[in-house]
Motif scaffolding. Structure first.
Motif, mmCIF file in Angstrom:
data_model
loop_
_atom_site.group_PDB
_atom_site.id
_atom_site.type_symbol
_atom_site.label_atom_id
_atom_site.label_comp_id
_atom_site.label_asym_id
_atom_site.label_seq_id
_atom_site.Cartn_x
_atom_site.Cartn_y
_atom_site.Cartn_z
ATOM 1 N N TYR A 11 0.834 -1.197 0.000
ATOM 2 C CA TYR A 11 0.000 0.000 0.000
ATOM 3 C C TYR A 11 0.873 1.253 0.000
ATOM 4 C CZ TYR A 11 -4.498 -2.358 0.779
ATOM 5 O OH TYR A 11 -5.635 -3.104 0.631
ATOM 6 N N ARG A 12 1.923 1.245 0.822
ATOM 7 C CA ARG A 12 2.838 2.385 0.879
ATOM 8 C C ARG A 12 3.448 2.654 -0.492
ATOM 9 N NH1 ARG A 12 7.859 0.466 3.303
ATOM 10 N NH2 ARG A 12 8.105 -0.169 1.137
ATOM 11 N N ASP A 13 3.940 1.600 -1.135
ATOM 12 C CA ASP A 13 4.567 1.755 -2.448
ATOM 13 C C ASP A 13 3.571 2.249 -3.482
ATOM 14 O OD1 ASP A 13 6.885 0.849 -1.267
ATOM 15 O OD2 ASP A 13 6.756 -1.165 -2.119
ATOM 16 N N THR A 14 2.349 1.742 -3.421
ATOM 17 C CA THR A 14 1.312 2.191 -4.364
ATOM 18 C C THR A 14 1.070 3.684 -4.230
ATOM 19 O OG1 THR A 14 0.210 0.047 -4.475
ATOM 20 C CG2 THR A 14 -1.135 1.985 -4.981
ATOM 21 N N PHE A 15 0.935 4.155 -3.001
ATOM 22 C CA PHE A 15 0.657 5.575 -2.824
ATOM 23 C C PHE A 15 1.865 6.449 -3.112
ATOM 24 C CE2 PHE A 15 -3.261 4.020 -1.201
ATOM 25 C CZ PHE A 15 -4.162 4.978 -1.629
ATOM 26 N N ARG A 16 3.051 5.949 -2.897
ATOM 27 C CA ARG A 16 4.249 6.703 -3.322
ATOM 28 C C ARG A 16 4.240 6.882 -4.842
ATOM 29 N NH1 ARG A 16 9.266 4.144 0.155
ATOM 30 N NH2 ARG A 16 8.837 5.278 2.078
ATOM 31 N N LEU A 17 3.989 5.782 -5.540
ATOM 32 C CA LEU A 17 3.942 5.852 -7.011
ATOM 33 C C LEU A 17 2.806 6.745 -7.493
ATOM 34 C CD1 LEU A 17 4.615 2.097 -7.880
ATOM 35 C CD2 LEU A 17 6.148 4.040 -8.330
ATOM 36 N N LEU A 18 1.633 6.593 -6.882
ATOM 37 C CA LEU A 18 0.477 7.391 -7.291
ATOM 38 C C LEU A 18 0.737 8.873 -7.059
ATOM 39 C CD1 LEU A 18 -2.416 7.722 -8.297
ATOM 40 C CD2 LEU A 18 -3.195 7.211 -5.967
ATOM 41 N N LEU A 19 1.292 9.224 -5.925
ATOM 42 C CA LEU A 19 1.561 10.642 -5.653
ATOM 43 C C LEU A 19 2.636 11.202 -6.575
ATOM 44 C CD1 LEU A 19 1.276 10.724 -1.771
ATOM 45 C CD2 LEU A 19 -0.357 11.580 -3.462
ATOM 46 N N ARG A 20 3.657 10.411 -6.883
ATOM 47 C CA ARG A 20 4.663 10.867 -7.859
ATOM 48 C C ARG A 20 4.015 11.082 -9.226
ATOM 49 N NH1 ARG A 20 9.110 6.545 -6.360
ATOM 50 N NH2 ARG A 20 9.799 7.459 -4.407
ATOM 51 N N GLY A 27 1.479 18.784 -12.336
ATOM 52 C CA GLY A 27 2.432 19.880 -12.183
ATOM 53 C C GLY A 27 2.325 20.595 -10.851
ATOM 54 N N ARG A 28 1.995 19.850 -9.812
ATOM 55 C CA ARG A 28 1.878 20.426 -8.465
ATOM 56 C C ARG A 28 2.768 19.663 -7.501
ATOM 57 N NH1 ARG A 28 -4.438 20.063 -7.891
ATOM 58 N NH2 ARG A 28 -4.990 21.008 -9.863
ATOM 59 N N LEU A 29 3.102 20.321 -6.422
ATOM 60 C CA LEU A 29 3.825 19.648 -5.351
ATOM 61 C C LEU A 29 2.883 18.669 -4.664
ATOM 62 C CD1 LEU A 29 5.611 22.722 -3.746
ATOM 63 C CD2 LEU A 29 6.650 20.947 -5.177
ATOM 64 N N PRO A 30 3.414 17.604 -4.095
ATOM 65 C CA PRO A 30 2.548 16.650 -3.391
ATOM 66 C C PRO A 30 1.712 17.315 -2.294
ATOM 67 C CG PRO A 30 4.729 15.720 -3.649
ATOM 68 C CD PRO A 30 4.802 17.148 -4.124
ATOM 69 N N THR A 31 2.271 18.316 -1.638
ATOM 70 C CA THR A 31 1.541 19.006 -0.570
ATOM 71 C C THR A 31 0.393 19.859 -1.104
ATOM 72 O OG1 THR A 31 3.188 20.773 -0.628
ATOM 73 C CG2 THR A 31 3.483 19.031 1.037
ATOM 74 N N ARG A 34 -4.997 17.547 -3.778
ATOM 75 C CA ARG A 34 -6.217 17.333 -3.002
ATOM 76 C C ARG A 34 -6.829 16.014 -3.431
ATOM 77 N NH1 ARG A 34 -4.029 20.325 -0.258
ATOM 78 N NH2 ARG A 34 -4.319 22.540 -0.090
ATOM 79 N N VAL A 35 -7.649 15.435 -2.586
ATOM 80 C CA VAL A 35 -8.292 14.167 -2.916
ATOM 81 C C VAL A 35 -9.056 14.294 -4.229
ATOM 82 C CG1 VAL A 35 -10.051 12.515 -2.191
ATOM 83 C CG2 VAL A 35 -8.421 13.389 -0.532
ATOM 84 N N GLY A 36 -9.688 15.426 -4.448
ATOM 85 C CA GLY A 36 -10.436 15.650 -5.678
ATOM 86 C C GLY A 36 -9.588 15.589 -6.930
ATOM 87 N N ASP A 37 -8.290 15.776 -6.796
ATOM 88 C CA ASP A 37 -7.388 15.681 -7.942
ATOM 89 C C ASP A 37 -7.213 14.234 -8.404
ATOM 90 O OD1 ASP A 37 -6.897 18.443 -7.840
ATOM 91 O OD2 ASP A 37 -5.208 18.172 -6.457
ATOM 92 N N LEU A 38 -7.462 13.296 -7.505
ATOM 93 C CA LEU A 38 -7.284 11.877 -7.822
ATOM 94 C C LEU A 38 -8.587 11.309 -8.372
ATOM 95 C CD1 LEU A 38 -5.312 10.854 -4.615
ATOM 96 C CD2 LEU A 38 -4.398 11.631 -6.804
ATOM 97 N N ASP A 39 -8.961 11.800 -9.530
ATOM 98 C CA ASP A 39 -10.223 11.364 -10.128
ATOM 99 C C ASP A 39 -10.043 10.091 -10.948
ATOM 100 O OD1 ASP A 39 -8.922 12.263 -12.411
ATOM 101 O OD2 ASP A 39 -10.305 13.919 -12.779
ATOM 102 N N ALA A 40 -11.143 9.595 -11.500
ATOM 103 C CA ALA A 40 -11.121 8.332 -12.248
ATOM 104 C C ALA A 40 -10.152 8.387 -13.425
ATOM 105 C CB ALA A 40 -12.523 7.986 -12.731
ATOM 106 N N ALA A 41 -10.107 9.521 -14.117
ATOM 107 C CA ALA A 41 -9.222 9.640 -15.277
ATOM 108 C C ALA A 41 -7.760 9.537 -14.850
ATOM 109 C CB ALA A 41 -9.481 10.960 -16.002
ATOM 110 N N LEU A 42 -7.397 10.217 -13.770
ATOM 111 C CA LEU A 42 -6.016 10.172 -13.304
ATOM 112 C C LEU A 42 -5.654 8.769 -12.821
ATOM 113 C CD1 LEU A 42 -3.763 12.644 -12.006
ATOM 114 C CD2 LEU A 42 -4.106 10.811 -10.365
ATOM 115 N N ILE A 43 -6.556 8.127 -12.088
ATOM 116 C CA ILE A 43 -6.288 6.766 -11.615
ATOM 117 C C ILE A 43 -6.119 5.825 -12.813
ATOM 118 C CG2 ILE A 43 -7.194 4.792 -10.316
ATOM 119 C CD1 ILE A 43 -6.321 7.117 -8.519
#
Length: 109
Positions: A11-20, A27-31, A34-43
């Motif tokens: 799970y940790r590795d998945t979220f590291r990869l997803l956030l990268r 084009g944003r910093l990880p900080t 927002r959760v809304g940025d992780l939409d179906a298209a991005l996933i």
């Protein structure tokens, strides 16, 4: 109830990869994500990238998806006002619907 060390690491590795991936795509910093940025298209693009660019098998892709789904379920239940799923307060099950849309194009292997 804690998960196995292998599950936690996966799970940790998945979220590291997803956030990268999201950081690079948006084009944003990880900080600044927002959760809304992780939409179906991005996933969907992330899962495709795992297969095409990283050379992961369908099984690995599905493992990544299995790590992402509980996160969206948690958000749907605990943060229904999140922009990622505006109608979640009416039906918490809708949180996974957006993710399912991204996954339909990936056949089970």
């Amino acid at each position: 109830m804690p998960g196995s060390p292998n599950t936690v690491a996966s799970y940790r590795d998945t979220f590291r990869l997803l956030l990268r991936f999201a950081t690079s795509e948006l084009g944003r910093l990880p900080t600044d994500l927002r959760v809304g940025d992780l939409d179906a298209a991005l996933i969907g693009r992330f899962l495709t990238s795992c297969e095409k660019e990283r050379g992961n098998s369908a099984r690995s892709r599905n493992t990544r998806l299995a790590a992402i789904r509980p996160f969206f379920k948690y958000v749907a239940i605990n943060e229904p006002q999140t922009p990622a799923a505006p109608s979640l307060s009416e039906n918490p099950g809708d949180a996974l619907q957006t993710l399912r849309e991204a996954c339909r194009r990936f056949p089970s292997s």
